[in-house]
Design a protein around this motif. Structure first.
Motif, PDB file in Angstrom:
ATOM      1  N   LEU A  28      14.745   1.793   0.443  1.00 32.21           N
ATOM      2  CA  LEU A  28      14.660   1.496  -0.987  1.00 32.21           C
ATOM      3  C   LEU A  28      15.699   2.258  -1.806  1.00 32.21           C
ATOM      4  N   HIS A  29      15.978   3.498  -1.437  1.00 29.53           N
ATOM      5  CA  HIS A  29      16.958   4.275  -2.196  1.00 29.53           C
ATOM      6  C   HIS A  29      18.337   3.623  -2.141  1.00 29.53           C
ATOM      7  N   SER A  30      18.774   3.204  -0.961  1.00 26.51           N
ATOM      8  CA  SER A  30      20.079   2.545  -0.839  1.00 26.51           C
ATOM      9  C   SER A  30      20.119   1.246  -1.627  1.00 26.51           C
ATOM     10  N   ALA A  31      18.995   0.516  -1.629  1.00 21.47           N
ATOM     11  CA  ALA A  31      18.930  -0.732  -2.397  1.00 21.47           C
ATOM     12  C   ALA A  31      19.102  -0.453  -3.888  1.00 21.47           C
ATOM     13  N   MET A  32      18.512   0.641  -4.377  1.00 19.85           N
ATOM     14  CA  MET A  32      18.647   0.994  -5.788  1.00 19.85           C
ATOM     15  C   MET A  32      20.088   1.392  -6.119  1.00 19.85           C
ATOM     16  N   VAL A  33      20.727   2.125  -5.226  1.00 21.30           N
ATOM     17  CA  VAL A  33      22.123   2.533  -5.449  1.00 21.30           C
ATOM     18  C   VAL A  33      23.027   1.304  -5.528  1.00 21.30           C
ATOM     19  N   VAL A  34      22.849   0.375  -4.598  1.00 23.38           N
ATOM     20  CA  VAL A  34      23.649  -0.854  -4.607  1.00 23.38           C
ATOM     21  C   VAL A  34      23.356  -1.674  -5.861  1.00 23.38           C
ATOM     22  N   LEU A  35      22.113  -1.701  -6.285  1.00 22.62           N
ATOM     23  CA  LEU A  35      21.764  -2.427  -7.508  1.00 22.62           C
ATOM     24  C   LEU A  35      22.508  -1.843  -8.709  1.00 22.62           C
TER      25      LEU A  35
ATOM     26  N   ASP B 180      11.619  -2.887   4.508  1.00 25.60           N
ATOM     27  CA  ASP B 180      11.303  -3.297   5.882  1.00 25.60           C
ATOM     28  C   ASP B 180      12.451  -3.043   6.851  1.00 25.60           C
ATOM     29  N   ASN B 181      13.659  -2.831   6.311  1.00 26.08           N
ATOM     30  CA  ASN B 181      14.837  -2.674   7.157  1.00 26.08           C
ATOM     31  C   ASN B 181      15.166  -1.186   7.317  1.00 26.08           C
ATOM     32  N   PRO B 182      15.038  -0.627   8.524  1.00 26.40           N
ATOM     33  CA  PRO B 182      15.298   0.806   8.719  1.00 26.40           C
ATOM     34  C   PRO B 182      16.750   1.199   8.485  1.00 26.40           C
ATOM     35  N   HIS B 183      17.653   0.232   8.414  1.00 22.54           N
ATOM     36  CA  HIS B 183      19.072   0.505   8.180  1.00 22.54           C
ATOM     37  C   HIS B 183      19.404   0.532   6.691  1.00 22.54           C
TER      38      HIS B 183
ATOM     39  N   PHE C 240      19.503  -8.290 -17.991  1.00 24.33           N
ATOM     40  CA  PHE C 240      19.784  -9.081 -16.805  1.00 24.33           C
ATOM     41  C   PHE C 240      18.456  -9.446 -16.150  1.00 24.33           C
ATOM     42  N   VAL C 241      18.209 -10.737 -16.017  1.00 25.01           N
ATOM     43  CA  VAL C 241      17.009 -11.217 -15.332  1.00 25.01           C
ATOM     44  C   VAL C 241      17.406 -11.471 -13.886  1.00 25.01           C
ATOM     45  N   LEU C 242      16.968 -10.615 -12.984  1.00 26.02           N
ATOM     46  CA  LEU C 242      17.439 -10.640 -11.604  1.00 26.02           C
ATOM     47  C   LEU C 242      16.482 -11.416 -10.705  1.00 26.02           C
ATOM     48  N   LYS C 243      16.859 -12.638 -10.407  1.00 26.12           N
ATOM     49  CA  LYS C 243      16.060 -13.456  -9.494  1.00 26.12           C
ATOM     50  C   LYS C 243      16.214 -12.914  -8.069  1.00 26.12           C
ATOM     51  N   PHE C 244      15.112 -12.937  -7.323  1.00 26.77           N
ATOM     52  CA  PHE C 244      15.055 -12.464  -5.935  1.00 26.77           C
ATOM     53  C   PHE C 244      15.134 -10.948  -5.805  1.00 26.77           C
ATOM     54  N   LEU C 245      15.031 -10.216  -6.914  1.00 26.15           N
ATOM     55  CA  LEU C 245      15.030  -8.750  -6.799  1.00 26.15           C
ATOM     56  C   LEU C 245      13.826  -8.243  -5.992  1.00 26.15           C
ATOM     57  N   PRO C 246      12.617  -8.797  -6.175  1.00 29.55           N
ATOM     58  CA  PRO C 246      11.503  -8.351  -5.316  1.00 29.55           C
ATOM     59  C   PRO C 246      11.790  -8.543  -3.828  1.00 29.55           C
ATOM     60  N   ALA C 247      12.468  -9.635  -3.478  1.00 29.55           N
ATOM     61  CA  ALA C 247      12.825  -9.876  -2.076  1.00 29.55           C
ATOM     62  C   ALA C 247      13.838  -8.847  -1.590  1.00 29.55           C
ATOM     63  N   VAL C 248      14.788  -8.474  -2.459  1.00 27.15           N
ATOM     64  CA  VAL C 248      15.769  -7.449  -2.096  1.00 27.15           C
ATOM     65  C   VAL C 248      15.054  -6.141  -1.772  1.00 27.15           C
ATOM     66  N   PHE C 249      14.151  -5.717  -2.651  1.00 21.96           N
ATOM     67  CA  PHE C 249      13.434  -4.459  -2.447  1.00 21.96           C
ATOM     68  C   PHE C 249      12.518  -4.516  -1.225  1.00 21.96           C
ATOM     69  N   SER C 250      11.809  -5.623  -1.078  1.00 24.67           N
ATOM     70  CA  SER C 250      10.898  -5.768   0.062  1.00 24.67           C
ATOM     71  C   SER C 250      11.665  -5.732   1.385  1.00 24.67           C
ATOM     72  N   ASN C 251      12.771  -6.455   1.446  1.00 26.60           N
ATOM     73  CA  ASN C 251      13.585  -6.470   2.666  1.00 26.60           C
ATOM     74  C   ASN C 251      14.197  -5.098   2.937  1.00 26.60           C
ATOM     75  N   ALA C 252      14.576  -4.395   1.878  1.00 20.52           N
ATOM     76  CA  ALA C 252      15.148  -3.054   2.038  1.00 20.52           C
ATOM     77  C   ALA C 252      14.120  -2.093   2.634  1.00 20.52           C
TER      78      ALA C 252
ATOM     79  N   GLY D  78       0.788  -1.225   0.000  1.00 22.04           N
ATOM     80  CA  GLY D  78       0.000   0.000   0.000  1.00 22.04           C
ATOM     81  C   GLY D  78       0.822   1.277   0.000  1.00 22.04           C
ATOM     82  N   SER D  79       1.930   1.301   0.748  1.00 24.04           N
ATOM     83  CA  SER D  79       2.742   2.509   0.859  1.00 24.04           C
ATOM     84  C   SER D  79       3.856   2.556  -0.176  1.00 24.04           C
ATOM     85  N   ALA D  80       3.908   1.568  -1.049  1.00 25.69           N
ATOM     86  CA  ALA D  80       5.060   1.418  -1.942  1.00 25.69           C
ATOM     87  C   ALA D  80       5.166   2.524  -2.978  1.00 25.69           C
TER      88      ALA D  80
END
Length: 203
Positions: free
Chosen positions: A74-81, A68-71, A54-66, A19-21
């Motif tokens: 999503l922005h940091s996950a995109m930069v690392v990607l 949910d993790n206050p540390h 590039f077909v990135l398996k588990f990318l939804p899990a990476v974003f979802s975990n990012a 909902g907040s995505a």
């Protein structure tokens, strides 16, 4: 641009439609520089026929975990990607493949994103990965020493590795400044998710 609308819609889907995505996706997107947004646009819109994909398996899990993790966030996950995409494109197996499509298993990164407790540990992860190629799939493997740092509350990278990563990110920043005027702040960007039929159809 129309392409950007499609990318934002795909990113919203990759966050598993929470909902907040939508607002979080847009905020993270506009915090990226131009070159980083362009790299993600190429990733999400390439066809794998005329363009390398590039077909990135588990990318939804990476974003979802990012998210949910206050540390992390999503922005940091995109930069690392984007860091990992640059590394993948420069790799020997990506350059030597005849196929334009390459499956990349990111399960290690998804697990790491869930467990990490220090933002600097997460943002440095691209400098601590290797790639294991097997058949038609490449697996991103995080070094054991760095995986063990996931529980650290504070950590500083070795100067040489930190400098190398910083130079790559600064280059992207400067390239972005050279190509376009920086966007306004995220709070002032119009929401593409209220743009009407295009957005609803795309998602």
């Amino acid at each position: 641009e129309r392409a950007e609308l499609f990318v934002l819609a795909r990113l919203a889907c990759l966050t598993r439609g929470r909902g907040s995505a939508t607002r979080e996706v847009e905020t993270a997107w506009w915090l990226l520089n131009h070159c980083e947004r362009e790299a993600l646009t190429d990733l999400l819109l390439s066809d794998g026929i005329t363009q390398t994909n590039f077909v990135l398996k588990f990318l939804p899990a990476v974003f979802s975990n990012a998210m949910d993790n206050p540390h992390v966030g999503l922005h940091s996950a995109m930069v690392v990607l984007v860091d990992l995409l640059e590394s993948l494109k420069a790799s020997a197996f990506a350059r030597s493949r005849r196929s334009k499509s390459l499956v990349v298993n990111m399960q290690d990164l998804a697990t790491f994103t869930d467990k990490v407790r220090c933002s600097s540990v997460f943002l440095a992860v691209a400098g601590h990965v290797s790639y294991l190629e097997k058949m038609s799939e490449v697996t991103v493997v995080i070094a054991t020493a760095h995986m063990q740092r996931a529980g650290h509350r504070s950590w500083f990278e070795q100067p040489a590795q930190e400098a190398a990563l910083l130079v790559r990110r600064l280059r992207r920043q400067f390239d972005g400044w050279a190509e376009t005027v920086p966007p306004t702040s995220p709070a002032r960007q119009p929401s593409i998710f209220s743009a009407g039929p295009l957005c609803r159809t795309t998602i």
